[in-house]
Design an enzyme around this catalytic site. Structure first.
Site, PDB file in Angstrom:
ATOM      1  N   THR A   5      -6.131  -2.379  -7.630  1.00 22.31           N
ATOM      2  CA  THR A   5      -5.920  -3.701  -7.044  1.00 22.31           C
ATOM      3  C   THR A   5      -4.603  -4.325  -7.472  1.00 22.31           C
ATOM      4  OG1 THR A   5      -7.071  -5.763  -6.601  1.00 22.31           O
ATOM      5  CG2 THR A   5      -6.957  -5.093  -8.885  1.00 22.31           C
ATOM      6  N   GLY A 165       1.398  -4.412  -1.550  1.00 22.56           N
ATOM      7  CA  GLY A 165       0.567  -3.570  -0.694  1.00 22.56           C
ATOM      8  C   GLY A 165       1.354  -2.489   0.020  1.00 22.56           C
ATOM      9  N   CYS A 168       2.320   0.030  -3.338  1.00 23.18           N
ATOM     10  CA  CYS A 168       1.292   0.587  -4.223  1.00 23.18           C
ATOM     11  C   CYS A 168       0.161   1.203  -3.398  1.00 23.18           C
ATOM     12  CB  CYS A 168       0.740  -0.516  -5.128  1.00 23.18           C
ATOM     13  SG  CYS A 168      -0.599   0.037  -6.198  1.00 23.18           S
ATOM     14  N   THR A 171      -3.309  -0.604  -3.451  1.00 23.59           N
ATOM     15  CA  THR A 171      -3.316  -1.998  -3.007  1.00 23.59           C
ATOM     16  C   THR A 171      -3.145  -2.027  -1.499  1.00 23.59           C
ATOM     17  OG1 THR A 171      -2.305  -2.704  -5.093  1.00 23.59           O
ATOM     18  CG2 THR A 171      -2.120  -4.223  -3.241  1.00 23.59           C
TER      19      THR A 171
END
EC number: 3.4.25.2
Length: 180
Positions: A5, A165, A168, A171
């Site tokens: 996350t 996002g 990664c 994410t």
């Protein structure tokens, strides 16, 4: 350990008004598979006066949320005293010292990272903090946008998490944001 996350906390003043926001993506990863894309990893605590978010093991994070919320209630919402007592209690308990989770907690005046070892870290600038696998991407983006873009706070959090996002693999860009 925290490959699941990105959580970003942001507080300060915009147009002469204090603000505090926390945002997180929705991806839950188990090994190399995405098992959920729309999870909620952020919460509002103590009568909507404190925001929090977690990265790491979900079960561990909920244990930490419950413990922190209990301490926050006993301290009548005083975030500073709550994180200090939380850290003391965490370090005393052998079970808690093995939890694989981190938290960001913030209000209009303070922002802290609570580590998996019971450490309490105040954000360097008392303004922006990030955790999780995409945390460094989100932190870098947020600092740059804060210095140069002059965006509204919610937009800054959203754009920073989108950048994380995009970079990664743990994410996504299914972003949720809470604000005080």
């Amino acid at each position: 350990m925290f490959e699941a996350t990105t959580i970003l906390g942001y507080r300060g003043e915009f147009n002469n008004k204090k603000f505090a926001l926390i945002g997180g993506d929705g991806q839950v990863t188990l090994g190399n598979c995405v098992v959920k894309a729309n999870a909620t990893k952020i919460r509002s605590l103590y009568h909507n006066q404190v925001l929090s978010g977690f990265a790491g093991s979900t079960a561990d994070a909920f244990s930490l949320f419950d413990m922190f919320e209990r301490i926050l209630e006993s301290k009548k919402g005083d975030l500073f005293k709550s994180v200090v007592d939380f850290s003391k209690e965490w370090r005393k308990d052998k079970y808690l010292r093995r939890l694989e989770a981190m938290m960001i907690v913030l209000n209009l005046d303070h922002i802290f990272i609570l580590s998996g070892t019971g450490d309490v870290l105040e954000a360097e600038d008392n303004k922006i903090a990030a955790i999780g696998s995409g945390g460094n991407y989100a932190l870098s983006a947020a600092r740059a946008l804060d210095c140069f873009a002059h965006l509204e706070p919610k937009k800054l959090v959203e754009e920073s998490l989108k950048i994380a996002g995009d970079l990664c693999i743990y994410t996504n860009t299914n972003i949720k944001i809470l604000e005080l």
